[in-house]
Enzyme design. Structure first.
Site, mmCIF file in Angstrom:
data_model
loop_
_atom_site.group_PDB
_atom_site.id
_atom_site.type_symbol
_atom_site.label_atom_id
_atom_site.label_comp_id
_atom_site.label_asym_id
_atom_site.label_seq_id
_atom_site.Cartn_x
_atom_site.Cartn_y
_atom_site.Cartn_z
ATOM 1 N N GLU A 88 72.668 25.301 32.058
ATOM 2 C CA GLU A 88 73.101 23.914 32.212
ATOM 3 C C GLU A 88 72.986 23.251 30.850
ATOM 4 O O GLU A 88 71.896 22.916 30.400
ATOM 5 C CB GLU A 88 72.230 23.162 33.228
ATOM 6 C CG GLU A 88 72.824 21.803 33.538
ATOM 7 C CD GLU A 88 71.815 20.762 34.012
ATOM 8 O OE1 GLU A 88 72.266 19.755 34.571
ATOM 9 O OE2 GLU A 88 70.605 20.927 33.821
ATOM 10 N N HIS A 113 76.054 18.970 42.052
ATOM 11 C CA HIS A 113 75.194 18.073 42.829
ATOM 12 C C HIS A 113 74.720 16.868 42.039
ATOM 13 O O HIS A 113 73.906 16.092 42.536
ATOM 14 C CB HIS A 113 73.990 18.882 43.330
ATOM 15 C CG HIS A 113 73.162 19.417 42.196
ATOM 16 N ND1 HIS A 113 73.654 20.320 41.271
ATOM 17 C CD2 HIS A 113 71.903 19.158 41.795
ATOM 18 C CE1 HIS A 113 72.732 20.591 40.371
ATOM 19 N NE2 HIS A 113 71.654 19.896 40.673
#
Ligand code: NOJ
Ligand code: CA
Length: 537
Positions: A272, A334
């Site tokens: 990420e 998310h």
């Protein structure tokens, strides 16, 4: 027209041609009526995922956790939270997924643990505890204020005072998520062993969380104020995190973690990332390619729905990719509002067309294949800490985390209990069961596209050529491999457009249109928001 040629197409690694699908486990499928999705629920839905046509599932954290940040606050890295199941359920999921050729990717949260993790409990128990230095402790300034001006990603100071030991500890996120001290070699060893624990068990890789925060500047310098209009200001920051993110030593740790992956065969290392510009992705690939296989590229996700802007980002990315590095694209997860809401419902199938036909590894987010939209949650009902901590903002992530909509029955077939987050009001109209039986639904569109992607090598590792001179609303590109010639054309505009592609023989067959139109002849007439995938003869 400039053509890009993927490297190493002869023998691609499994993840280079794979489509990844992110499951937010609390929201996918509940199997025991407690209103929270679980691993048995995922097992029960493996057939759906196989039928959909994806290759790998990434599951957000499923480890023991007090759930201050819904699993991103881990209190035991080597077990499963009872709400999701146990190690036996996990092994079963792994075996059953592998039996149907699906890979399983877990989430690794190295930057911080829960404040309930035994390591932190030990660390905070006294200044001379052996684990004191496993976290980042600093004295107060002489005036009693925190050690410096660092702030948490979720707003407020990055320092929390510990009354008992009279020092501050540092947290890049919530106070319940103290940052581990990656400058301490014992921490590095312990965390590498966590990776080995799961890799030995057979997981196919990890998505590594919040890597940008892993190392902080040694001198603990104050961060400078943000510049007006900057990326960081947009995300609610008062200070530019110059000394708290993307430090050079962080990339060293990416490389070291990568070596742990390399102890095993064929595992994928996904990171990420967070970068202000496309070029910032480069160091995450490593030099040479000893970093992430897939450094998540969020650049399109943060862009407007605009053909010119999207093309500029894609082109810049392809231009600077290191030799042998594979591109990837993400449009939803998310942490960001659903694209059917951000870009408007009219465009949601075009997003999929782009994501699944570009040269690059796509990651899908559960429910986007139904065209799920954000669910409005009033401020007083927010449960995401970011939304609660910054009530005046729209940063809260509950809207994009609502339960999967399986059918029109009570609670959309997600749970027989009370769902942990409210369901979308439109679930009786937007759900898997209905869309499976509708040959023009968004789900049918995704399934067809995923099937086409799998059966057309040109779409995963064919060459890529932008078509020039189409004006502001249109984006078109060719994907070619051997005798396969495919053309993708997207109308980003709100008006119908006629496309005359002089230099191409538009003697084509429509493989798929977002509107399920069949285009023939030598001129392409696209409706507003329509995108097409054509096979050229
Ligand atoms: C990034 C994760 O995607 C997000 O959900 C989480 O809150 C932070 N990292 C902290 O772990
Ligand atoms: Ca459950």
């Amino acid at each position: 027209m400039k053509t890009y040629h993927p490297h190493g197409t002869e023998n691609p690694k499994w993840w280079q041609t794979a489509v990844f699908y992110q499951i937010y486990p609390r929201s996918f499928q509940d199997s025991n009526g407690d209103g929270i999705g679980d691993l048995q629920g995922i097992i029960n839905r493996l057939d759906y995922l196989v039928d959909l046509g994806i290759d790998a599932i990434w599951i957000s954290p499923i480890f023991p956790s007090p759930m201050a940040d819904f699993g991103y606050d881990v209190s035991d890295y080597c077990d499963i939270h009872p709400v999701f199941g146990n190690l036996e359920t996990f092994d079963r999921l792994l075996a059953e997924a592998h039996a149907c050729n699906l890979k399983i990717i877990l989430d690794f949260v190295p930057n911080h643990s829960s404040n309930q993790h035994p390591w932190f409990l030990a660390s905070r128990s006294s200044r001379d505890n052996a684990k004191r230095d496993w976290y980042i402790w600093r004295d107060t300034k002489p005036d009693g204020s925190p050690p410096n001006n660092w702030t948490s990603m979720f707003g407020g100071p990055a320092w929390t005072w510990d009354e008992k030991t009279q020092q501050y500890y540092m947290h890049s996120f919530l106070p319940e998520q103290p940052d581990l001290n990656w400058r301490n070699p014992e921490v590095v060893d312990a965390m590498h062993n966590v990776l080995r624990f799961w890799l030995k068990r057979g997981v196919d890789g990890f998505r590594v969380d919040a890597i940008l925060c892993l190392i902080k500047h040694e001198a603990f310098l104050d961060n400078p104020p943000v510049e007006a209009g900057s990326y960081w200001e947009k995300w609610g920051h008062q200070f530019e995190p110059r000394y708290t993110v993307n430090q050079p030593e962080m990339f060293e740790h990416v490389r070291k973690m990568r070596h742990v992956f390399d102890e095993f065969d064929e595992r994928v290392h996904i990171g990420e990332t967070s970068t202000v510009d496309v070029a910032g992705l480069l160091p995450y690939y490593g030099q040479p390619l000893d970093g992430y296989d897939i450094p998540f590229n969020f650049k399109l996700l943060h862009a407007d729905w605009n053909a010119t802007e999207m093309r500029a980002i894609i082109e810049e990315y392809y231009d600077i990719l290191p030799t042998g590095g594979w591109p990837n694209f993400v449009f939803g997860n998310h942490d960001i509002h659903r694209f059917a809401t951000r870009y408007g419902r009219a465009n949601h199938r075009s997003v999929a067309m782009l994501l699944l036909t570009l040269w690059g590894i796509p990651t899908l987010y559960y429910g986007d294949e139904l065209g799920m939209e954000d669910v409005f949650i009033p401020v007083e009902q927010r449960i995401d800490p970011w939304g609660i901590d910054v009530p005046e903002s729209d940063f809260g992530r509950d809207p994009e985390r609502t339960p999967m909509q399986w059918d029109a029955s009570l609670n959309a077939g997600f749970t027989s209990g009370t769902p942990w987050l409210p369901l979308a009001q439109n679930y009786a109209q937007v759900n898997v069961a209905d869309q499976l039986s509708d040959d023009q639904s968004t789900l049918t569109f995704y399934k067809t596209l995923l099937h086409l992607r799998r059966s057309h090598p040109a779409l995963h590792n064919g060459s890529f050529t932008f078509v020039d001179g189409l004006g502001n609303d249109l984006l078109a590109y060719l994907r070619e491999a051997g005798s396969q010639r495919l053309l993708v054309c997207l109308n980003f505009g709100t008006q119908p457009r006629t496309v005359i592609l002089n230099h191409l023989t538009l003697d084509c067959q429509t493989l798929l249109s977002t509107h399920f139109n069949a285009h023939t002849g030598t001129t392409l007439s696209l409706q507003a928001h329509e995108s097409v995938l054509l096979q050229l003869k």
